[in-house]
Design a protein around this motif. Sequence first.
Motif, PDB file in Angstrom:
ATOM      1  N   ILE A   1      -9.276 -12.587  -5.045  1.00  0.00           N
ATOM      2  CA  ILE A   1      -9.909 -13.909  -5.077  1.00  0.00           C
ATOM      3  C   ILE A   1      -9.590 -14.570  -6.406  1.00  0.00           C
ATOM      4  N   TYR A   2      -9.009 -15.780  -6.317  1.00  0.00           N
ATOM      5  CA  TYR A   2      -8.488 -16.395  -7.545  1.00  0.00           C
ATOM      6  C   TYR A   2      -8.618 -17.906  -7.487  1.00  0.00           C
ATOM      7  N   HIS A   3      -8.541 -18.500  -8.679  1.00  0.00           N
ATOM      8  CA  HIS A   3      -8.364 -19.943  -8.789  1.00  0.00           C
ATOM      9  C   HIS A   3      -7.070 -20.195  -9.541  1.00  0.00           C
ATOM     10  N   SER A   4      -6.356 -21.201  -9.106  1.00  0.00           N
ATOM     11  CA  SER A   4      -5.117 -21.576  -9.787  1.00  0.00           C
ATOM     12  C   SER A   4      -5.079 -23.085  -9.919  1.00  0.00           C
ATOM     13  N   GLY A   5      -4.878 -23.562 -11.140  1.00  0.00           N
ATOM     14  CA  GLY A   5      -4.894 -25.009 -11.362  1.00  0.00           C
ATOM     15  C   GLY A   5      -3.571 -25.673 -11.021  1.00  0.00           C
ATOM     16  N   TYR A   6      -2.465 -25.000 -11.383  1.00  0.00           N
ATOM     17  CA  TYR A   6      -1.144 -25.619 -11.251  1.00  0.00           C
ATOM     18  C   TYR A   6      -0.137 -24.759 -10.507  1.00  0.00           C
ATOM     19  N   GLY A   7      -0.590 -23.602 -10.005  1.00  0.00           N
ATOM     20  CA  GLY A   7       0.292 -22.771  -9.194  1.00  0.00           C
ATOM     21  C   GLY A   7       0.824 -21.518  -9.866  1.00  0.00           C
ATOM     22  N   HIS A   8       0.716 -21.432 -11.202  1.00  0.00           N
ATOM     23  CA  HIS A   8       1.250 -20.253 -11.898  1.00  0.00           C
ATOM     24  C   HIS A   8       0.381 -19.023 -11.613  1.00  0.00           C
ATOM     25  N   THR A   9      -0.923 -19.198 -11.702  1.00  0.00           N
ATOM     26  CA  THR A   9      -1.825 -18.079 -11.430  1.00  0.00           C
ATOM     27  C   THR A   9      -1.740 -17.677  -9.958  1.00  0.00           C
ATOM     28  N   LYS A  10      -1.427 -18.642  -9.096  1.00  0.00           N
ATOM     29  CA  LYS A  10      -1.229 -18.340  -7.665  1.00  0.00           C
ATOM     30  C   LYS A  10      -0.066 -17.353  -7.501  1.00  0.00           C
ATOM     31  N   LYS A  11       0.997 -17.580  -8.248  1.00  0.00           N
ATOM     32  CA  LYS A  11       2.147 -16.662  -8.194  1.00  0.00           C
ATOM     33  C   LYS A  11       1.718 -15.247  -8.590  1.00  0.00           C
ATOM     34  N   GLN A  12       0.921 -15.198  -9.646  1.00  0.00           N
ATOM     35  CA  GLN A  12       0.427 -13.906 -10.131  1.00  0.00           C
ATOM     36  C   GLN A  12      -0.468 -13.258  -9.070  1.00  0.00           C
ATOM     37  N   ALA A  13      -1.313 -14.068  -8.448  1.00  0.00           N
ATOM     38  CA  ALA A  13      -2.213 -13.573  -7.395  1.00  0.00           C
ATOM     39  C   ALA A  13      -1.411 -12.997  -6.231  1.00  0.00           C
ATOM     40  N   GLU A  14      -0.340 -13.665  -5.890  1.00  0.00           N
ATOM     41  CA  GLU A  14       0.493 -13.193  -4.777  1.00  0.00           C
ATOM     42  C   GLU A  14       1.165 -11.860  -5.116  1.00  0.00           C
ATOM     43  N   ALA A  15       1.537 -11.712  -6.377  1.00  0.00           N
ATOM     44  CA  ALA A  15       2.143 -10.442  -6.796  1.00  0.00           C
ATOM     45  C   ALA A  15       1.125  -9.306  -6.728  1.00  0.00           C
ATOM     46  N   VAL A  16      -0.088  -9.578  -7.182  1.00  0.00           N
ATOM     47  CA  VAL A  16      -1.155  -8.571  -7.104  1.00  0.00           C
ATOM     48  C   VAL A  16      -1.409  -8.209  -5.638  1.00  0.00           C
ATOM     49  N   ALA A  17      -1.500  -9.240  -4.796  1.00  0.00           N
ATOM     50  CA  ALA A  17      -1.786  -9.027  -3.371  1.00  0.00           C
ATOM     51  C   ALA A  17      -0.668  -8.236  -2.701  1.00  0.00           C
ATOM     52  N   GLU A  18       0.550  -8.498  -3.107  1.00  0.00           N
ATOM     53  CA  GLU A  18       1.688  -7.746  -2.550  1.00  0.00           C
ATOM     54  C   GLU A  18       1.536  -6.261  -2.886  1.00  0.00           C
ATOM     55  N   GLY A  19       1.190  -5.991  -4.145  1.00  0.00           N
ATOM     56  CA  GLY A  19       1.026  -4.601  -4.571  1.00  0.00           C
ATOM     57  C   GLY A  19      -0.119  -3.905  -3.857  1.00  0.00           C
ATOM     58  N   ALA A  20      -1.189  -4.659  -3.622  1.00  0.00           N
ATOM     59  CA  ALA A  20      -2.394  -4.057  -3.024  1.00  0.00           C
ATOM     60  C   ALA A  20      -2.431  -4.194  -1.505  1.00  0.00           C
ATOM     61  N   LYS A  21      -1.434  -4.856  -0.952  1.00  0.00           N
ATOM     62  CA  LYS A  21      -1.488  -5.226   0.480  1.00  0.00           C
ATOM     63  C   LYS A  21      -2.846  -5.867   0.776  1.00  0.00           C
ATOM     64  N   ALA A  22      -3.186  -6.811  -0.071  1.00  0.00           N
ATOM     65  CA  ALA A  22      -4.512  -7.434  -0.022  1.00  0.00           C
ATOM     66  C   ALA A  22      -4.478  -8.781   0.673  1.00  0.00           C
ATOM     67  N   ASP A  23      -5.626  -9.218   1.143  1.00  0.00           N
ATOM     68  CA  ASP A  23      -5.799 -10.591   1.608  1.00  0.00           C
ATOM     69  C   ASP A  23      -6.133 -11.463   0.407  1.00  0.00           C
ATOM     70  N   LEU A  24      -5.657 -12.697   0.450  1.00  0.00           N
ATOM     71  CA  LEU A  24      -5.892 -13.635  -0.650  1.00  0.00           C
ATOM     72  C   LEU A  24      -6.978 -14.639  -0.285  1.00  0.00           C
TER      73      LEU A  24
END
Lengths: 182, 182, 182, 182
Positions: free
Chosen positions: D7-30
Amino acid sequence: MSNVIVIYHSGYGHTKKQAEAVAEGAKADLIAIDANGDITEADWLKLEVAKAIIFGSPTYMGSVSWQFKKFADASSKAWFTQKWKNKIFAGFTNSASLNGDKFSTIQYFITLAMQHSGVWVGTGLLPASTKAAKRDDTNSLGGFSGALMATPSDATVEEVNKGDLETAKLLGVRVAEFANKI
Amino acid sequence: MSNVIVIYHSGYGHTKKQAEAVAEGAKADLIAIDANGDITEADWLKLEVAKAIIFGSPTYMGSVSWQFKKFADASSKAWFTQKWKNKIFAGFTNSASLNGDKFSTIQYFITLAMQHSGVWVGTGLLPASTKAAKRDDTNSLGGFSGALMATPSDATVEEVNKGDLETAKLLGVRVAEFANKI
Amino acid sequence: MSNVIVIYHSGYGHTKKQAEAVAEGAKADLIAIDANGDITEADWLKLEVAKAIIFGSPTYMGSVSWQFKKFADASSKAWFTQKWKNKIFAGFTNSASLNGDKFSTIQYFITLAMQHSGVWVGTGLLPASTKAAKRDDTNSLGGFSGALMATPSDATVEEVNKGDLETAKLLGVRVAEFANKI
Amino acid sequence: MSNVIVIYHSGYGHTKKQAEAVAEGAKADLIAIDANGDITEADWLKLEVAKAIIFGSPTYMGSVSWQFKKFADASSKAWFTQKWKNKIFAGFTNSASLNGDKFSTIQYFITLAMQHSGVWVGTGLLPASTKAAKRDDTNSLGGFSGALMATPSDATVEEVNKGDLETAKLLGVRVAEFANKI
């Protein structure tokens, strides 16, 4: 030998009381950091094989005592080879003020545990913070990240707060549960 | 004698370089905490009469070195009588990682200064954080609460970063300005 | 217009009481952040010309309320041009638990002030922490980095602690002194 | 449905990229917190049944964005009944500076997780901090308590650092391991 270790420094005996309560709850072995900030080689081995390590220190001048910090610095040897990786960690602290800077000490314990690639467990307790709450209640100080104790500056070792000791004990119980689970 | 004191501990000489840069900026006197965490009685007197005190320590295992903490704990004597009340305080730290837990060290310095009823001054610098930024730029790490230095774990004392030294020097300049104002 | 501004958010009125006590001590003007986290353009101008800014917020879920944080995020505009550089900053917080995570809120206030290149001033008060100490004493919670208030979760606005209000007032007095000095 | 939620907030999309990388590693839902700091009722239910929750936010003005904080404040409802008790928690953050105050954001995530009686897991990674280290290396910033990313203030979303993304992914992998163990 227990799979949970409580490692602590106590300057005047109050934090020792808290450590004993935690150890009782966790059925843990105690390691006392001495007045020079040292522990024995046998102690380092105990830490290495433990499943859980619980840190304890008085809050002196806004953080752990220097003796605890000397132990922490010496743990860099274990850090290099990540010998404590994936262990369960938790912490407790005592100081005179109700608030004081106890949270700073707990934050430091967490930071240290994270460098060691550990897993941090808090008190898991709601606070006693209604008007009817008394200092003898469990978690009447409201500690979540770690167990807190407030001992007036002129109180003897025997006068430490019963509710804070119970809070400490419950932290021990909780850590032991996680140590057996992981 | 200067009215600004830089008091620091350095384990291997890198933080000493940073301390010297701060002292150059502040035209400050330096006090080195020794390998046993001690300073002299004359040093305590210097601290007592200073207008500003700047703390420095490497970040070891997530906070100040135990030697610095031993000094901090010993400062409880000055605390009881609030001898350092209203002095200006600032701080700096060095460690191997770019981020690491340097901020934890700076937070501790602030907590200590606040117990002493001091006034905290940070770097007053914007960060160099565009794509064009280089590590040799001033404040390329982005430290606000205190001056930060990152020295690779295998770098010699002579290889400390020039931009980080300049950042340290500018912290010194800033503290001296406040020391003369208050 | 005063040269000291107390800017705060209050969810249920208890922190407002604390803000008023601080403002009384500092002879400060008050700015209330609204339920949507906003202040007016006129408020931003007041902050720009003030010599000192005192932050206040309840501690919700371990830090400032989101409304205070929205104000802090909006202050990035002032940050870019360092409009608040060299101002005096201080802070206060209220929550239900005696300890709770109030220190986390104060730490955040400091971090924010340092990004704005400010100067941080704490309570300058010793704690009331002997066995004879009462909750109505000044600084009975033991706050150094900022003024702390503990209000039981079921207490009305009128039932906020007298000693904590006095502590808040004294923080205001202290900040005003520094505002006039720098 | 995954048993891990990012679960994340992203203002301009950079943190979203990071969130997607974490989710990929964890096979997580975003779950993305929206620009108003809100999530849906269905999202709250997902959090309630998850085994692990990973927090993500940019570091704005020294801590999480107000939108993330609004989510955190809203989680007080889950807190009252301790619905998230014993879940695994972890966190990540992005900001422009190499150091900046990212650690402050991670500390807040931990404080929040501890109020929820959670278990905190860090990166479990040693830093890349020798002279030969490059920014593209895994954990070149040196984050232990959480995964860190530094994106220059003028970098596009596509220009986020590869090493920091890998670090984020590895945090996800680690959290998933613990989620399956407990």
